[in-house]
Write an enzyme that holds these catalytic residues in place. Structure first.
Site, PDB file in Angstrom:
ATOM      1  CD  GLU A 115      -2.114   2.059   3.126  1.00  0.00           C
ATOM      2  OE1 GLU A 115      -1.571   2.963   3.771  1.00  0.00           O
ATOM      3  OE2 GLU A 115      -1.471   1.095   2.646  1.00  0.00           O
ATOM      4  CD  GLU A 166       1.085   6.295   2.510  1.00  0.00           C
ATOM      5  OE1 GLU A 166       0.820   6.635   1.355  1.00  0.00           O
ATOM      6  OE2 GLU A 166       0.226   6.240   3.420  1.00  0.00           O
TER       7      GLU A 166
END
EC number: 4.2.1.180
Length: 256
Positions: free
Chosen positions: A130, A110
């Protein structure tokens, strides 16, 4: 220090320096990174930044779950007061290059997605894993990844947590270059110094036009680019650029 900063020739070299923990981010390194981005954003001597990880295995693997304390207050209080801890501080018109030297996983990917130029070594791996720990890529992953690569590939990565190789990342357009690990730092330096040698205001205006323009209708983006061209027209650097071209010498840009 968990994050180091070196400035040379108008380039800020930012290194995540926790190789023993795969350059994951604990509270101390997050605080350091926040301060460093503030320096990069406001220091007029810095024109471009390079972000990489220490060692040869990992760029960044996101949050260090072993060192992340449990929350002491509700999500609403934390979010409304502090927002996100890292990515807002990367919002600047100076370009940021991610030199991805290994695993870019979770929050590490990210962070790379928040950079303007991504280059990688052949051993790099990319993933938003995740869902495998009952979480979600909440910094920017669910939004930035589908905008960076084909939707079908992004959804596969998001929903399965599968990683892709450097070669796949190059094929999908997630990175612009893939080189041997020994060549990555030199390539990052080469790109950074090329950017730093250009007129700072022109570089920043170009980034602004490209970033803001992609969320505008094409005609609006073109009109905005025309406006920025007009803003640059009367700068001292533009005069210097024309003068240097006529005199067949390298321009000496000052960001004015």
């Amino acid at each position: 220090m968990p994050v180091t900063l070196e400035v040379s020739n108008h380039v800020a070299y930012v290194t995540l320096n926790r190789p023993e923990a795969m350059n994951s981010l604990d509270p101390e390194s997050t605080a350091d990174l926040t301060e460093i981005w503030a320096r990069v954003r406001t220091d007029p001597d810095i024109r471009v930044a390079v972000l990489t990880g220490a060692g040869e295995k990992s760029f960044c693997t996101g949050t260090d779950m072993k060192k992340s304390p449990p929350p002491t207050e509700c999500m609403a209080a934390t979010y409304l007061r502090d927002g996100q801890p890292i990515l807002p501080h990367m919002k600047m018109w100076k370009p940021i290059i991610a030199a991805i030297n290994g695993y870019a996983v979770g929050g590490g990917l990210e962070i790379a997605l928040a950079c303007d130029l991504r280059i990688a070594s052949t051993n790099a791996k990319f993933g938003l894993t995740e869902v495998k720990v009952a979480s979600l890529a909440g910094l920017n992953g669910t939004q930035a990844l589908p905008r960076a690569i084909p939707q079908a590939v992004a959804m596969k990565m998001l929903l399965t947590g599968e990683m892709i190789s450097a070669e796949e990342a190059l094929r999908y357009g997630l990175v612009s270059d893939v080189v041997e690990p020994s060549a990555l730092a030199d390539l990052a330096r080469s790109y950074a110094e090329k950017i730093a040698s250009a007129a700072p205001l022109s570089v920043q205006a170009t980034k602004q036009a490209a970033v803001l323009g992609k969320d505008m209708p094409l005609e609006h983006g073109i009109l905005y680019s025309h406006l920025l061209w007009g803003v640059l027209r009367d700068t001292e650097d533009r005069k210097e650029g024309f003068k240097a071209f006529g005199e067949r010498r390298a321009p000496a840009f000052r960001g004015a």
